[in-house]
Design a protein around this motif. Structure first.
Motif, PDB file in Angstrom:
ATOM      1  N   ILE A  15       0.832  -0.695  -0.095  1.00  0.00           N
ATOM      2  CA  ILE A  15      -0.065  -0.113   0.024  1.00  0.00           C
ATOM      3  C   ILE A  15       1.141   1.254   0.322  1.00  0.00           C
ATOM      4  CG2 ILE A  15      -2.120   1.378   1.226  1.00  0.00           C
ATOM      5  CD1 ILE A  15      -2.884  -1.391   2.651  1.00  0.00           C
ATOM      6  N   SER A  16       1.653   1.350   0.400  1.00  0.00           N
ATOM      7  CA  SER A  16       3.275   2.475   0.861  1.00  0.00           C
ATOM      8  C   SER A  16       4.103   1.753   1.835  1.00  0.00           C
ATOM      9  CB  SER A  16       2.095   4.402   1.598  1.00  0.00           C
ATOM     10  OG  SER A  16       1.967   3.428   2.832  1.00  0.00           O
ATOM     11  N   ARG A  17       4.795   2.805   1.282  1.00  0.00           N
ATOM     12  CA  ARG A  17       6.050   2.777   2.122  1.00  0.00           C
ATOM     13  C   ARG A  17       6.831   4.013   2.563  1.00  0.00           C
ATOM     14  NH1 ARG A  17       9.859  -1.870  -0.990  1.00  0.00           N
ATOM     15  NH2 ARG A  17       8.331  -2.754  -2.162  1.00  0.00           N
ATOM     16  N   ASN A  18       7.616   3.525   3.857  1.00  0.00           N
ATOM     17  CA  ASN A  18       8.177   5.276   4.309  1.00  0.00           C
ATOM     18  C   ASN A  18       9.658   4.480   3.663  1.00  0.00           C
ATOM     19  OD1 ASN A  18       8.928   6.756   6.436  1.00  0.00           O
ATOM     20  ND2 ASN A  18       8.323   5.790   8.264  1.00  0.00           N
ATOM     21  N   ARG A  19       9.938   5.627   2.513  1.00  0.00           N
ATOM     22  CA  ARG A  19      11.355   5.769   2.096  1.00  0.00           C
ATOM     23  C   ARG A  19      12.742   6.478   3.079  1.00  0.00           C
ATOM     24  NH1 ARG A  19      11.001   6.494  -3.408  1.00  0.00           N
ATOM     25  NH2 ARG A  19      13.204   6.237  -3.316  1.00  0.00           N
ATOM     26  N   VAL A  20      11.828   7.221   4.097  1.00  0.00           N
ATOM     27  CA  VAL A  20      12.402   7.929   5.352  1.00  0.00           C
ATOM     28  C   VAL A  20      13.556   7.844   5.959  1.00  0.00           C
ATOM     29  CG1 VAL A  20      12.931  10.014   6.224  1.00  0.00           C
ATOM     30  CG2 VAL A  20      11.318  10.074   4.271  1.00  0.00           C
ATOM     31  N   ALA A  21      12.564   6.780   6.355  1.00  0.00           N
ATOM     32  CA  ALA A  21      13.015   5.831   7.938  1.00  0.00           C
ATOM     33  C   ALA A  21      14.156   5.162   7.724  1.00  0.00           C
ATOM     34  CB  ALA A  21      12.097   4.258   8.597  1.00  0.00           C
ATOM     35  N   ARG A  22      14.179   4.447   7.304  1.00  0.00           N
ATOM     36  CA  ARG A  22      16.263   3.881   6.718  1.00  0.00           C
ATOM     37  C   ARG A  22      16.902   5.289   6.221  1.00  0.00           C
ATOM     38  NH1 ARG A  22      15.817  -1.712   6.154  1.00  0.00           N
ATOM     39  NH2 ARG A  22      13.536  -1.961   5.547  1.00  0.00           N
ATOM     40  N   GLU A  47      -8.221   2.294  -2.987  1.00  0.00           N
ATOM     41  CA  GLU A  47      -8.658   3.326  -3.060  1.00  0.00           C
ATOM     42  C   GLU A  47      -6.656   3.921  -4.160  1.00  0.00           C
ATOM     43  OE1 GLU A  47     -11.751   5.929  -3.229  1.00  0.00           O
ATOM     44  OE2 GLU A  47     -13.217   4.390  -3.467  1.00  0.00           O
ATOM     45  N   ARG A  48      -6.385   4.535  -2.567  1.00  0.00           N
ATOM     46  CA  ARG A  48      -5.239   5.246  -2.641  1.00  0.00           C
ATOM     47  C   ARG A  48      -4.376   5.282  -2.116  1.00  0.00           C
ATOM     48  NH1 ARG A  48      -7.801  11.280  -2.386  1.00  0.00           N
ATOM     49  NH2 ARG A  48      -9.382  10.688  -1.775  1.00  0.00           N
ATOM     50  N   PRO A  49      -3.212   4.945  -1.453  1.00  0.00           N
ATOM     51  CA  PRO A  49      -2.108   4.845  -0.588  1.00  0.00           C
ATOM     52  C   PRO A  49      -1.865   5.512   1.045  1.00  0.00           C
ATOM     53  CG  PRO A  49      -1.000   6.015  -2.656  1.00  0.00           C
ATOM     54  CD  PRO A  49      -2.611   5.906  -2.451  1.00  0.00           C
ATOM     55  N   MET A 116       3.753  -0.356   5.262  1.00  0.00           N
ATOM     56  CA  MET A 116       1.926  -1.370   4.546  1.00  0.00           C
ATOM     57  C   MET A 116       1.280  -2.120   3.626  1.00  0.00           C
ATOM     58  SD  MET A 116      -1.288   0.969   5.015  1.00  0.00           S
ATOM     59  CE  MET A 116      -1.024   2.027   7.499  1.00  0.00           C
ATOM     60  N   TYR A 117       0.910  -3.181   3.905  1.00  0.00           N
ATOM     61  CA  TYR A 117       0.328  -3.337   2.777  1.00  0.00           C
ATOM     62  C   TYR A 117      -0.519  -4.605   3.113  1.00  0.00           C
ATOM     63  CZ  TYR A 117       3.380  -7.520   5.741  1.00  0.00           C
ATOM     64  OH  TYR A 117       3.782  -8.533   6.420  1.00  0.00           O
ATOM     65  N   PHE A 118      -1.178  -5.365   2.105  1.00  0.00           N
ATOM     66  CA  PHE A 118      -2.188  -6.267   2.219  1.00  0.00           C
ATOM     67  C   PHE A 118      -1.208  -7.238   1.770  1.00  0.00           C
ATOM     68  CE2 PHE A 118      -4.590  -2.600   0.655  1.00  0.00           C
ATOM     69  CZ  PHE A 118      -5.824  -2.760   1.241  1.00  0.00           C
ATOM     70  N   ASP A 119      -2.055  -8.447   2.966  1.00  0.00           N
ATOM     71  CA  ASP A 119      -1.234  -9.867   2.882  1.00  0.00           C
ATOM     72  C   ASP A 119      -1.702 -10.643   2.276  1.00  0.00           C
ATOM     73  OD1 ASP A 119      -3.278 -10.141   4.712  1.00  0.00           O
ATOM     74  OD2 ASP A 119      -2.605 -11.448   6.030  1.00  0.00           O
ATOM     75  N   GLU A 120      -1.524 -12.135   2.220  1.00  0.00           N
ATOM     76  CA  GLU A 120      -1.763 -12.789   1.157  1.00  0.00           C
ATOM     77  C   GLU A 120      -3.549 -13.850   1.726  1.00  0.00           C
ATOM     78  OE1 GLU A 120       0.155 -15.203   4.607  1.00  0.00           O
ATOM     79  OE2 GLU A 120       0.547 -13.873   2.991  1.00  0.00           O
ATOM     80  N   HIS A 121      -4.451 -12.838   2.682  1.00  0.00           N
ATOM     81  CA  HIS A 121      -5.463 -12.981   2.930  1.00  0.00           C
ATOM     82  C   HIS A 121      -5.890 -11.492   3.308  1.00  0.00           C
ATOM     83  CE1 HIS A 121      -4.104 -16.893   4.359  1.00  0.00           C
ATOM     84  NE2 HIS A 121      -3.573 -17.051   5.342  1.00  0.00           N
TER      85      HIS A 121
END
Length: 165
Positions: A15-22, A47-49, A116-121
């Motif tokens: 869904i979205s990533r936090n690229r600043v964290a690393r 619909e949107r991240p 954040m992501y949707f898993d296989e379920h």
């Protein structure tokens, strides 16, 4: 009952990533956490991240809370849309919460969300990490290393082109 819909090839859908964290933290350990959401929020995430860049995680009274995440209101949600910037509870095992609470007592330690992501379920999951804040000179050293690696790769690529010709 109807069978649940599966993602293509049983993979996760980010869904979205936090690229600043690393960039801002040294990442030590990662954990997978569930997140308590309403139905309208899940529909909105499809619909949107969501925005994860300015979020932070706090442990209070044996519970883990995600603060500062913005989920856009669902277009067809109406009165069921909750506040887009509300605190959201994260779901972890009790021993994981105790472990994170103990590690947070060290100076400079923080829990940051990575993605954040949707898993296989088709459940919304959040990858969180235990990290330690970087100093300015650490960030500069990382950028210099990344630039030198990029130059090396570019030189190797040009050299391989010359050899083929």
């Amino acid at each position: 009952m109807a069978k649940p819909k599966k993602n293509k090839n049983n993979t996760i859908q980010i869904i979205s990533r936090n690229r600043v964290a690393r960039h801002n933290y040294f990442i030590d350990e990662t954990f997978e956490a569930g997140i308590v959401l309403t139905g309208a929020e899940v529909c909105s995430l499809r619909e949107r991240p969501a925005q994860l860049t300015d979020t932070f995680i706090v442990v209070r009274n044996g519970e883990v809370w995600l603060n500062g995440m913005h989920i856009h209101p669902y277009l067809r949600g109406g009165v069921w849309n909750p506040d887009p910037d509300r605190r959201r509870k994260l779901l972890l095992h009790k021993r994981q919460i105790r472990y994170l609470d103990q590690k947070l007592r060290v100076k400079g330690a923080a829990i940051v969300p990575l993605q954040m992501y949707f898993d296989e379920h088709n459940r919304v999951k959040l990858t969180i990490a235990l990290g330690k804040g970087k100093k300015l000179y650490d960030k500069r050293a990382d950028m210099a290393k990344r630039d030198s690696d990029r130059e090396i790769q570019r030189a190797m690529k040009q050299r391989s082109r010359r050899v083929r010709l």
